[in-house]
Motif scaffolding. Structure first.
Motif, PDB file in Angstrom:
ATOM      1  N   GLU A   1      -8.458  -7.236   7.773  1.00  0.00           N
ATOM      2  CA  GLU A   1      -9.593  -7.465   7.354  1.00  0.00           C
ATOM      3  C   GLU A   1      -9.934  -6.542   6.337  1.00  0.00           C
ATOM      4  OE1 GLU A   1     -11.663  -9.967   7.909  1.00  0.00           O
ATOM      5  OE2 GLU A   1     -10.372 -10.891   9.260  1.00  0.00           O
TER       6      GLU A   1
ATOM      7  N   ILE B   1     -13.002  -3.440  14.604  1.00  0.00           N
ATOM      8  CA  ILE B   1     -12.526  -4.138  15.639  1.00  0.00           C
ATOM      9  C   ILE B   1     -13.754  -4.878  16.216  1.00  0.00           C
ATOM     10  CG2 ILE B   1     -10.503  -2.814  15.897  1.00  0.00           C
ATOM     11  CD1 ILE B   1     -11.805  -1.911  18.799  1.00  0.00           C
TER      12      ILE B   1
ATOM     13  N   ALA C   1     -14.399  -6.220  21.423  1.00  0.00           N
ATOM     14  CA  ALA C   1     -13.274  -5.661  20.692  1.00  0.00           C
ATOM     15  C   ALA C   1     -12.275  -6.768  20.363  1.00  0.00           C
ATOM     16  CB  ALA C   1     -12.447  -4.796  21.419  1.00  0.00           C
ATOM     17  N   SER C   2     -12.071  -6.837  19.060  1.00  0.00           N
ATOM     18  CA  SER C   2     -11.048  -8.190  18.579  1.00  0.00           C
ATOM     19  C   SER C   2      -9.484  -7.741  18.873  1.00  0.00           C
ATOM     20  CB  SER C   2     -11.055  -8.351  17.002  1.00  0.00           C
ATOM     21  OG  SER C   2     -11.002  -7.325  16.427  1.00  0.00           O
ATOM     22  N   LYS C   3      -9.400  -6.520  19.139  1.00  0.00           N
ATOM     23  CA  LYS C   3      -8.025  -6.306  19.560  1.00  0.00           C
ATOM     24  C   LYS C   3      -8.080  -4.773  20.265  1.00  0.00           C
ATOM     25  CE  LYS C   3      -7.080  -6.583  15.045  1.00  0.00           C
ATOM     26  NZ  LYS C   3      -6.786  -6.581  13.970  1.00  0.00           N
TER      27      LYS C   3
ATOM     28  N   GLU D   1     -16.303  -7.875  16.843  1.00  0.00           N
ATOM     29  CA  GLU D   1     -16.927  -8.813  16.481  1.00  0.00           C
ATOM     30  C   GLU D   1     -17.932  -9.376  17.483  1.00  0.00           C
ATOM     31  OE1 GLU D   1     -13.347 -11.463  16.846  1.00  0.00           O
ATOM     32  OE2 GLU D   1     -13.311 -11.462  19.070  1.00  0.00           O
ATOM     33  N   THR D   2     -18.799 -10.372  16.873  1.00  0.00           N
ATOM     34  CA  THR D   2     -19.764 -10.907  17.639  1.00  0.00           C
ATOM     35  C   THR D   2     -19.648 -11.968  18.784  1.00  0.00           C
ATOM     36  OG1 THR D   2     -21.440 -10.323  15.601  1.00  0.00           O
ATOM     37  CG2 THR D   2     -22.287 -11.952  17.277  1.00  0.00           C
ATOM     38  N   LYS D   3     -20.146 -11.939  19.876  1.00  0.00           N
ATOM     39  CA  LYS D   3     -20.173 -13.209  20.803  1.00  0.00           C
ATOM     40  C   LYS D   3     -21.507 -12.948  21.469  1.00  0.00           C
ATOM     41  CE  LYS D   3     -17.706 -14.172  24.904  1.00  0.00           C
ATOM     42  NZ  LYS D   3     -16.689 -13.651  26.143  1.00  0.00           N
TER      43      LYS D   3
ATOM     44  N   LYS E   1      -8.592  -5.824  24.070  1.00  0.00           N
ATOM     45  CA  LYS E   1      -9.154  -6.764  23.500  1.00  0.00           C
ATOM     46  C   LYS E   1     -10.113  -7.678  24.591  1.00  0.00           C
ATOM     47  CE  LYS E   1      -7.778 -11.351  21.237  1.00  0.00           C
ATOM     48  NZ  LYS E   1      -6.544 -12.225  20.663  1.00  0.00           N
ATOM     49  N   GLY E   2     -11.431  -7.852  23.884  1.00  0.00           N
ATOM     50  CA  GLY E   2     -12.343  -8.764  24.562  1.00  0.00           C
ATOM     51  C   GLY E   2     -13.248  -7.700  25.527  1.00  0.00           C
TER      52      GLY E   2
END
Length: 393
Positions: A351, A383, A194-196, A385-387, A220-221
């Motif tokens: 975005e 929300i 999660a970006s937020k 995002e790739t990690k 987030k995270g």
């Protein structure tokens, strides 16, 4: 021999007139003045020749004997030298003008780079400077545009192609950035995080194993989907998908009740400036001044000879007289404008694909001629995002 010596020293032909010519000439002779070729023109006028150095003696005695002196002719080396020096100054000025025009036509005045990112554009300009290609330098001795093009492609790996064209006193470059496709990265194991902070409203996982469901509140995270297909297993994939969440944003706006409007009455004052490289010289209209309020518009001509741009240009500056006025808006109108502006500003920061679902006014007040507005927006946005992860972890 005496004539040759007089020619080197310089001789003057003098015409003298007055009632006391004889005493005047006798006094000049006693002072050491050598008078030759004496000839009487009339009862009160004579013409004679003296050495240039004797001219001071005649000037000293002319007032005493009330004589009027007129120089008719000057001969000799001193006069020839003076004439040559005068003509030499004109020739030197003409030669200096030719040199100035030659230098202006062979000086690089500008470099324009198009088609590249600011970082890559800065790298190209830095390399050009190291090659000796920069504004203000003479183009004589610079490398050929084809050589510059080849050297840029060799020195900057991120360039796919770049064209270098010399147009008059300018260099125009158009480049294409090299696109790198890293196929290995698409296969590298990863998680979706999660970006937020938000509440999940929709999930769509193409690859990977989802770890959250609808109505879950995530921080987030937090991991939303993992590339580890089996718990405590060794099978990992590159996770792909979208996770739409409900997020909230607080936006503040402060707008004045009184709007300032500027209008022009059609009055215009025009100035003309001659531009030489980076310098601007006023030519016409500069003495009029710009008292009052004005809006300026600049128009610069592009003078060319055949296909070459000249370093000389004419700039026209139009000063339009403006009149400012105030327009009072109601509190309701300001609130409507503020809500619209806040929504548009928020969407620009989010975005692509984000959607505003609802808005609420948390605070509305009027202080010191301004309306303060605090809004709360409910937004649906992706929300995820790739990690990337390591299989050894």
């Amino acid at each position: 021999m005496g004539n040759q010596r007089g020619y080197f020293e310089g001789v003057l032909t003098i015409e003298a007139s007055g009632p006391l010519l004889e005493p005047f000439l006798q006094a000049c002779t006693r002072r050491g003045c050598r008078v030759t070729s004496l000839r009487r023109l009339d009862e009160t006028t004579v013409r004679f020749t003296i050495r240039l150095k004797d001219w001071k003696i005649l000037r000293t005695l002319r007032r005493k004997y009330k004589c009027r002196l007129t120089i008719k002719e000057g001969k000799g080396v001193p006069f020839l030298y003076k004439l040559m020096r005068r003509r030499l100054s004109v020739a030197a000025a003409f030669l200096a003008a030719l040199i100035l025009v030659f230098l202006a036509a062979n000086t690089l005045w500008s470099i324009k780079v198009e088609g590249l990112t600011p970082e890559l554009e800065a790298a190209v300009e830095k390399k050009l400077n190291s090659y000796g290609v920069s504004p203000g330098r003479l183009t004589i001795g610079m490398k050929d545009p084809n050589d510059i093009q080849q050297q840029l492609l060799e020195d900057i790996p991120d360039l796919l192609w770049i064209g270098v064209k010399k147009q008059g006193t300018s260099y125009h470059l158009y480049g294409v950035k090299k696109t790198r496709h890293d196929t290995n990265q698409d296969n590298q194991p990863s998680n979706l995080v999660a970006s937020k902070k938000g509440m999940i409203v929709q999930t769509f996982i193409k690859k990977g194993r989802p770890l959250v469901s609808v109505y879950d509140v995530v921080k987030k995270g937090q991991v939303l989907a993992t590339g580890e297909l089996v718990e405590e297993g060794e099978t990992f994939v590159h996770t792909e998908g979208d996770v739409t969440a409900e997020t909230w944003y607080r936006v503040e706006q402060e707008l004045p009740l009184q709007q300032i409007i500027t209008l022009t009455d059609g009055t215009v004052e025009t100035e003309y400036h001659l531009k030489i490289g980076g310098w601007s010289v006023p030519v016409w209209g500069w003495w009029r001044g710009t008292d009052g309020s004005y809006r300026d518009e600049n128009v610069t001509t592009d003078w060319r000879v055949f296909s070459y741009s000249l370093p000389l240009n004419m700039k026209r500056v139009d000063h339009f007289a403006i009149d400012t006025g105030a327009m009072e808006s109601s509190r309701k109108e300001i609130e409507k404008i503020g809500r619209k502006a806040a929504g548009q500003s928020l969407l620009q920061e989010l975005e692509p694909g984000a959607e505003i679902k609802d808005e609420k006014v948390l605070h509305l007040s009027e202080e010191h001629g301004k309306v303060k507005l605090i809004l709360l927006y409910k937004v649906y946005e992706n929300i995820a995002e790739t990690k990337y992860i390591s299989q050894g972890d």
